[in-house]
Enzyme design. Structure first.
Site, short mmCIF file in Angstrom:
data_model
loop_
_atom_site.label_atom_id
_atom_site.label_comp_id
_atom_site.label_asym_id
_atom_site.label_seq_id
_atom_site.Cartn_x
_atom_site.Cartn_y
_atom_site.Cartn_z
N ASP A 169 -0.32 4.98 0.90
CA ASP A 169 -0.50 6.15 2.02
C ASP A 169 -0.48 5.35 3.32
O ASP A 169 -1.17 4.77 3.61
CB ASP A 169 -1.85 6.63 1.69
N ASP A 186 0.77 -1.13 -0.23
CA ASP A 186 -0.02 0.09 -0.14
C ASP A 186 0.84 1.15 0.07
O ASP A 186 1.98 1.19 0.40
CB ASP A 186 -0.83 -0.10 1.47
#
Ligand code: BG6
Ligand code: MG
Length: 224
Positions: A14, A12
């Protein structure tokens, strides 16, 4: 019993690679304040990993007028949030990599482990460029081409399928509950970055600073 071989790690963005999750929060907070809707960091946890429009819907749920907004008005609100977010992320530079990430990516490269990005953010390619990480990622899944945001597994499956791999030869790294669920639904093990409470469903909970390949392989029962 033979251990599964690690061939790829799917990240991922963020809140894992850089703290852009904080900018998403600031941008949503500004919009919520303008609309007079209560919004705090605790509620923001629910927004992590989910799409821009789904995030807006969750915020509007706390407004008495939430149901009266037309689709066009909602799209304008989402665009407003995104304009502010884009202003904020312009200041991101390689100095904003979270601690330990640069070293961990290097360790993966040195061990010929593929690296993919599985972010549902349309702003992810811009942030990767700002961080100077373009060349590090073997594959960046296209958020626009994936029908369902997390907790659906689509974006992690896209990362895995790009390499023609099976889930048991990959693991995912996430900071959001919805993301951990997405990784598991893709059939992979999940490394959670964050507090044990938030990351209770992860197979291993750590901080970015403590990401070490040998420790992770050991915990997940995998090998190179
Ligand atoms: C995810 C974030 O990475 O991307 C969410 O965790 C965000 O908070 C989502 O809503 C969509 O991002 P964007 O930049 O396309 O609005
Ligand atoms: Mg995240």
């Amino acid at each position: 019993m033979e251990k599964n071989k690690l061939k790829a790690v799917i990240f991922d963005l963020d809140g894992v690679i850089t703290d852009s999750a904080a900018y998403h929060y600031l941008a949503w907070k500004s919009l919520a304040e303008e609309l007079g809707i209560p919004f705090d960091e605790q509620y923001n946890e629910k927004l992590k990993g989910i799409s821009r429009m789904e995030s807006l819907e969750l915020i509007l749920k706390n407004s008495s007028q939430g149901a009266s907004y037309s689709l066009q008005q909602k799209e304008a609100l989402a665009e407003k949030k995104n304009d502010l977010y884009k202003e904020l992320i312009r200041q991101i530079s390689p100095a904003d990599l979270l601690p330990g990430i640069a070293g961990f990516l290097k360790e993966l490269k040195e061990n010929q482990v593929k690296i993919a990005l599985a972010s549902v953010s349309r702003n992810a390619p811009f942030i990767l460029r700002q961080l100077g990480l373009d060349a590090m990622f073997d594959y960046v899944a296209d958020a626009a081409a994936v029908p369902n945001a997390k907790p659906f597994p689509d974006i992690f499956l896209a990362g895995m399928q790009a390499f023609g791999l099976q889930p048991q030869n990959c693991f995912g790294v996430e900071d959001a509950r919805a993301g951990i669920e997405a990784i598991h639904r893709a059939g992979m093990q999940a490394v959670g970055v964050g507090t044990p409470e938030e990351m209770e469903d992860a197979d291993l909970v750590t901080t970015t600073d403590e990401l070490r390949l040998d420790l992770i392989l050991d915990k997940l029962g995998m090998e190179l």
